[in-house]
Motif scaffolding. Structure first.
Motif, PDB file in Angstrom:
ATOM      1  N   GLU A   1      48.735  37.602  47.779  1.00 16.00           N
ATOM      2  CA  GLU A   1      47.855  36.567  46.692  1.00 16.00           C
ATOM      3  C   GLU A   1      46.946  37.606  45.445  1.00 16.00           C
ATOM      4  OE1 GLU A   1      44.373  32.509  47.146  1.00 16.00           O
ATOM      5  OE2 GLU A   1      45.446  33.217  48.662  1.00 16.00           O
ATOM      6  N   LEU A   2      46.032  38.252  46.233  1.00 13.23           N
ATOM      7  CA  LEU A   2      45.473  39.168  45.006  1.00 13.23           C
ATOM      8  C   LEU A   2      46.277  39.915  44.284  1.00 13.23           C
ATOM      9  CD1 LEU A   2      41.814  40.382  44.988  1.00 13.23           C
ATOM     10  CD2 LEU A   2      43.009  41.983  46.701  1.00 13.23           C
ATOM     11  N   THR A   3      47.144  40.694  44.501  1.00 10.67           N
ATOM     12  CA  THR A   3      47.908  40.987  43.631  1.00 10.67           C
ATOM     13  C   THR A   3      48.355  40.507  42.541  1.00 10.67           C
ATOM     14  OG1 THR A   3      48.817  42.384  45.296  1.00 10.67           O
ATOM     15  CG2 THR A   3      50.067  42.850  43.762  1.00 10.67           C
ATOM     16  N   ALA A   4      49.013  39.257  43.128  1.00 13.10           N
ATOM     17  CA  ALA A   4      49.120  38.481  41.965  1.00 13.10           C
ATOM     18  C   ALA A   4      48.467  37.447  40.962  1.00 13.10           C
ATOM     19  CB  ALA A   4      50.173  36.795  42.335  1.00 13.10           C
ATOM     20  N   GLU A   5      46.689  37.763  41.648  1.00 13.61           N
ATOM     21  CA  GLU A   5      45.593  37.517  40.867  1.00 13.61           C
ATOM     22  C   GLU A   5      44.926  38.521  39.746  1.00 13.61           C
ATOM     23  OE1 GLU A   5      40.984  36.445  41.199  1.00 13.61           O
ATOM     24  OE2 GLU A   5      42.423  36.542  43.202  1.00 13.61           O
ATOM     25  N   ILE A   6      45.031  39.854  40.375  1.00 10.97           N
ATOM     26  CA  ILE A   6      45.249  40.841  39.313  1.00 10.97           C
ATOM     27  C   ILE A   6      45.423  41.484  38.779  1.00 10.97           C
ATOM     28  CG2 ILE A   6      42.471  40.330  40.507  1.00 10.97           C
ATOM     29  CD1 ILE A   6      42.949  42.815  41.903  1.00 10.97           C
ATOM     30  N   ALA A   7      46.625  42.090  39.526  1.00  7.22           N
ATOM     31  CA  ALA A   7      47.634  43.631  39.217  1.00  7.22           C
ATOM     32  C   ALA A   7      48.512  43.144  37.970  1.00  7.22           C
ATOM     33  CB  ALA A   7      48.561  44.194  40.297  1.00  7.22           C
ATOM     34  N   ASP A   8      49.253  44.186  37.589  1.00  6.50           N
ATOM     35  CA  ASP A   8      50.074  44.436  36.490  1.00  6.50           C
ATOM     36  C   ASP A   8      51.263  44.040  36.946  1.00  6.50           C
ATOM     37  OD1 ASP A   8      48.652  44.885  33.244  1.00  6.50           O
ATOM     38  OD2 ASP A   8      48.061  46.536  35.134  1.00  6.50           O
ATOM     39  N   GLY A   9      51.627  44.820  38.488  1.00  6.91           N
ATOM     40  CA  GLY A   9      53.222  44.704  39.518  1.00  6.91           C
ATOM     41  C   GLY A   9      52.923  44.025  40.605  1.00  6.91           C
ATOM     42  N   TRP A  10      53.724  44.401  41.155  1.00  2.52           N
ATOM     43  CA  TRP A  10      53.684  43.984  42.461  1.00  2.52           C
ATOM     44  C   TRP A  10      54.695  44.754  43.444  1.00  2.52           C
ATOM     45  CZ3 TRP A  10      56.157  39.450  45.898  1.00  2.52           C
ATOM     46  CH2 TRP A  10      56.004  39.899  47.563  1.00  2.52           C
TER      47      TRP A  10
ATOM     48  N   GLY B   1      47.973  33.245  43.762  1.00  2.00           N
ATOM     49  CA  GLY B   1      47.288  34.147  43.178  1.00  2.00           C
ATOM     50  C   GLY B   1      47.791  34.393  41.213  1.00  2.00           C
ATOM     51  N   ARG B   2      48.736  33.782  41.274  1.00  2.00           N
ATOM     52  CA  ARG B   2      49.020  33.661  39.958  1.00  2.00           C
ATOM     53  C   ARG B   2      48.500  32.166  38.944  1.00  2.00           C
ATOM     54  NH1 ARG B   2      55.532  34.797  41.119  1.00  2.00           N
ATOM     55  NH2 ARG B   2      55.676  35.777  40.617  1.00  2.00           N
ATOM     56  N   ALA B   3      47.868  31.485  39.950  1.00  2.00           N
ATOM     57  CA  ALA B   3      46.913  29.902  39.839  1.00  2.00           C
ATOM     58  C   ALA B   3      45.358  30.739  38.671  1.00  2.00           C
ATOM     59  CB  ALA B   3      47.362  29.060  40.695  1.00  2.00           C
ATOM     60  N   ARG B   4      45.479  31.972  39.015  1.00  2.00           N
ATOM     61  CA  ARG B   4      44.124  32.878  39.160  1.00  2.00           C
ATOM     62  C   ARG B   4      44.057  33.659  38.004  1.00  2.00           C
ATOM     63  NH1 ARG B   4      43.508  31.836  44.908  1.00  2.00           N
ATOM     64  NH2 ARG B   4      43.700  33.868  44.645  1.00  2.00           N
ATOM     65  N   ARG B   5      45.178  33.802  37.734  1.00  2.21           N
ATOM     66  CA  ARG B   5      45.806  35.211  37.004  1.00  2.21           C
ATOM     67  C   ARG B   5      44.567  35.864  36.080  1.00  2.21           C
ATOM     68  NH1 ARG B   5      49.372  39.206  38.177  1.00  2.21           N
ATOM     69  NH2 ARG B   5      50.361  40.335  36.340  1.00  2.21           N
ATOM     70  N   THR B   6      44.759  36.836  36.534  1.00  3.56           N
ATOM     71  CA  THR B   6      43.339  37.774  35.101  1.00  3.56           C
ATOM     72  C   THR B   6      44.282  38.496  34.098  1.00  3.56           C
ATOM     73  OG1 THR B   6      42.592  39.214  36.393  1.00  3.56           O
ATOM     74  CG2 THR B   6      41.158  37.155  36.957  1.00  3.56           C
ATOM     75  N   VAL B   7      45.366  38.897  34.752  1.00  5.15           N
ATOM     76  CA  VAL B   7      46.038  38.993  33.175  1.00  5.15           C
ATOM     77  C   VAL B   7      47.167  38.710  32.516  1.00  5.15           C
ATOM     78  CG1 VAL B   7      47.393  41.345  33.714  1.00  5.15           C
ATOM     79  CG2 VAL B   7      46.030  41.234  34.804  1.00  5.15           C
ATOM     80  N   GLU B   8      47.557  38.898  31.219  1.00  9.22           N
ATOM     81  CA  GLU B   8      48.224  38.272  30.798  1.00  9.22           C
ATOM     82  C   GLU B   8      49.294  38.350  30.378  1.00  9.22           C
ATOM     83  OE1 GLU B   8      47.526  38.580  26.592  1.00  9.22           O
ATOM     84  OE2 GLU B   8      45.530  38.493  26.395  1.00  9.22           O
ATOM     85  N   ALA B   9      49.656  38.926  31.018  1.00 11.28           N
ATOM     86  CA  ALA B   9      51.639  39.391  30.978  1.00 11.28           C
ATOM     87  C   ALA B   9      51.414  38.846  32.592  1.00 11.28           C
ATOM     88  CB  ALA B   9      51.928  40.766  31.176  1.00 11.28           C
ATOM     89  N   PRO B  10      53.504  38.059  32.946  1.00  9.78           N
ATOM     90  CA  PRO B  10      53.343  37.636  33.749  1.00  9.78           C
ATOM     91  C   PRO B  10      53.252  39.211  35.423  1.00  9.78           C
ATOM     92  CG  PRO B  10      55.265  37.008  32.593  1.00  9.78           C
ATOM     93  CD  PRO B  10      54.108  38.196  31.879  1.00  9.78           C
ATOM     94  N   LEU B  11      53.595  38.626  36.582  1.00  9.06           N
ATOM     95  CA  LEU B  11      53.093  39.189  37.444  1.00  9.06           C
ATOM     96  C   LEU B  11      55.073  40.162  37.219  1.00  9.06           C
ATOM     97  CD1 LEU B  11      51.844  41.239  39.156  1.00  9.06           C
ATOM     98  CD2 LEU B  11      52.985  39.809  40.707  1.00  9.06           C
TER      99      LEU B  11
END
Length: 339
Positions: free
Chosen positions: A174-183, A204-214
């Motif tokens: 969940e954290l990865t989907a929120e803040i990372a560029d990739g998983w 995580g995606r619902a709170r995503r802080t990165v513009e591009a998709p994961l």
């Protein structure tokens, strides 16, 4: 979908890296350099930067406990500079067996540490004057009193190097989907991935802080041919190591994952055998279905179907380990399929 390979931490690194150079000419997009408790990844990544021209070069992974956040950021910026902006920073918490047994560092607060390291790296690359309150207090309180907030001395090629996080548990994913560029998941079974991680990824995606998709990086062994199905067995020893021995009996993230996939009895058997020193029997206990679902090995039609299964599961970078008689030809074929 992009195409990458992992550079394994076992074997002759020069021979493996020469293969990567040949695979770049066959259309490979990226290479991921492992570290674990073998050779350090940045040294090999720097060598690859000098030997390749367009290949993206990623760490998979640098454990967040083994270096300070500032050193992680400096290392990624240095690699990005010598590679002409081709660095990918793969991070992960690893596990207590390696962190406490090899690095001698207490394994605690993996989620909080991951969040702070990612935040600090991005701030450092933007050349902010760095201070921080949290797990990594900067300047350090209680020291000599001479520490002062600093900013990166050199100017990075990019002020935002892509950060990938290796994660398996729900909270970490969940954290990865929120803040990372990739998983960077491991032991990824495309047909079962959504049932295991779907809710965590959505949260995580619902709170995503990165513009591009994961970006999702996953794959497995690759061999294309009518008589190569037996090569799936190459993965048995590695899977048994992770599921059976990479962690304590009651704290093994990979064993937990196999159980979540629905292989509870098999995961228990593999662990029992491995911890009893019966490693060959543990490898033999890895289910044939697990080997098939976690690989791209077989006739061309079958492998093409496996590629599509990974695509449908949301994988955006197919990470393959070529094990067939002609690795370059297999990578070239998959590259043509991907377009």
């Amino acid at each position: 979908m992009r195409l990458s390979v992992p550079l394994q931490y076992a074997g002759d690194p020069i021979r493996l890296m020469e293969q990567v150079v040949a695979l770049e000419r066959a259309g490979l997009d990226a290479v991921w350099v492992a570290e674990a408790y073998g050779f350090d990844a940045p040294t090999l990544m720097g060598y690859l930067a000098a030997r390749t021209e367009r290949l993206l070069i990623g760490s998979a992974i640098l454990p967040i406990y083994s270096r300070t956040p500032a050193l992680i950021a400096q290392t990624a910026a240095g690699l990005d500079a010598v590679s002409g902006g081709r660095a990918l920073l793969g991070l992960g918490a690893s596990g207590p067996q390696v962190i406490e047994g090899w690095h001698g560092v207490r394994y605690d607060k993996p989620l909080g540490r991951t969040r702070e390291v990612v935040d600090l790296c991005r701030r450092i690359w933007r050349r902010e004057v760095i201070s921080n309150d949290g797990i990594y207090p900067l300047p350090l309180p209680g020291g000599t009193g001479l520490g002062k907030p600093l900013k990166l001395l050199t100017r990075p090629v990019r002020d935002s190097i892509p950060i990938y996080v290796a994660s398996l548990g729900d909270k970490n994913v969940e954290l990865t989907a929120e803040i990372a560029d990739g998983w960077l998941p491991t032991l990824f079974l495309p047909e079962k991935a959504s049932a295991v991680w779907g809710k965590a990824l959505a949260a995580g995606r619902a709170r995503r802080t990165v513009e591009a998709p994961l970006d999702v990086v996953a794959g497995g062994l690759l061999a294309i041919g009518d008589d190569v199905a037996g090569l799936r067995d190459i993965a048995r020893a590695s899977i048994a190591l992770y599921v059976g021995g990479m962690g304590a009996r009651d704290r093994n993230f990979y064993n937990d994952l196999m159980r979540r996939y629905g292989y509870e009895d098999e995961a228990r058997t593999i662990q029992d055998l491995y911890l009893a020193g019966r490693k060959d029997e543990a490898a033999a206990a890895v289910p044939a279905e697990f080997l098939e679902l976690s690989s791209l090995v077989g006739p061309a039609g079958h492998v093409k179907e496996r590629v599509e299964a990974y695509r449908e599961a949301g994988v955006t970078m197919l990470n393959v380990t070529p094990v067939g008689p002609d690795p370059v030809a297999d990578v070239r074929t998959v590259r043509e399929w991907l377009g």
